[in-house]
Design a protein around this motif. Sequence first.
Motif, PDB file in Angstrom:
ATOM      1  N   ASP A  47       0.747  -1.415  -0.060  1.00 13.47           N
ATOM      2  CA  ASP A  47      -0.068   0.006   0.040  1.00 13.47           C
ATOM      3  C   ASP A  47       1.134   1.039  -0.229  1.00 13.47           C
ATOM      4  OD1 ASP A  47      -2.185  -1.598   0.014  1.00 13.47           O
ATOM      5  OD2 ASP A  47      -2.576  -1.612   2.349  1.00 13.47           O
ATOM      6  N   PRO A  48       0.366   2.440  -0.487  1.00 16.76           N
ATOM      7  CA  PRO A  48       1.134   3.800  -0.600  1.00 16.76           C
ATOM      8  C   PRO A  48       1.360   4.087   0.892  1.00 16.76           C
ATOM      9  CG  PRO A  48      -1.003   4.088  -1.520  1.00 16.76           C
ATOM     10  CD  PRO A  48      -0.880   2.436  -1.370  1.00 16.76           C
ATOM     11  N   VAL A  49       2.413   4.665   1.141  1.00 17.44           N
ATOM     12  CA  VAL A  49       2.686   5.222   2.466  1.00 17.44           C
ATOM     13  C   VAL A  49       1.780   6.639   2.522  1.00 17.44           C
ATOM     14  CG1 VAL A  49       4.441   6.285   3.990  1.00 17.44           C
ATOM     15  CG2 VAL A  49       5.131   4.274   2.646  1.00 17.44           C
ATOM     16  N   GLN A  50       1.169   6.537   3.623  1.00 16.53           N
ATOM     17  CA  GLN A  50       0.074   7.527   3.800  1.00 16.53           C
ATOM     18  C   GLN A  50       0.634   8.436   5.015  1.00 16.53           C
ATOM     19  OE1 GLN A  50      -3.669   5.410   4.028  1.00 16.53           O
ATOM     20  NE2 GLN A  50      -3.969   6.430   1.820  1.00 16.53           N
ATOM     21  N   PHE A  51       1.292   7.780   6.148  1.00 18.04           N
ATOM     22  CA  PHE A  51       1.693   8.556   7.374  1.00 18.04           C
ATOM     23  C   PHE A  51       3.163   7.951   7.781  1.00 18.04           C
ATOM     24  CE2 PHE A  51      -2.842   7.713   7.595  1.00 18.04           C
ATOM     25  CZ  PHE A  51      -3.341   8.994   8.052  1.00 18.04           C
TER      26      PHE A  51
END
Length: 165
Positions: A3-7
Amino acid sequence: MADPVQFMSHHTAVEYRVPDPSPLNVYFAEQLAAGRIVGHKCPECGKVYMPPRGYCPLCVVETTAKDEVEVADRGTVTTFCIVNVPFAGQRLDPPYVVAQVLLDGADIPLPHLILGCPADQVRMGLRVAAVWREPERWSTTPENIAHFEPTGEPDAPYESYSEHL
Ligand SMILES: [Zn+2]
């Protein structure tokens, strides 16, 4: 595929240095080193600015050394927060209280630690007094006062500090 890094979580620290403190800032600090908390009383409206600013922004008048007053090292808790969150560099174990203390004779509150009672007993209107460090350790900082603690006096009435919240 992840998953893309969001935090991202990380600690940062910012140290403030005042490169060219005003003569009034220096004077206030020197007085703290002598165990005195001073302010300037506006000659028009009577508000006491602590630390002194050299003017009253409400009346747009200059204040000078002739307007100097010494304020008490005791006062009233106006607002406060209970620190429950641990963080890097913390010197006290949570929970503890940081409050705005309206020193007797001042119109600007001083932020400081409240110790000497459980955090959940600190309240608006609580009367507190400074606990100074040993004079040998004093320097040009409000940390000459280790903390404030309750005096045992009756709480100050809300009207006595409601203009200072
Ligand atoms: Zn004024």
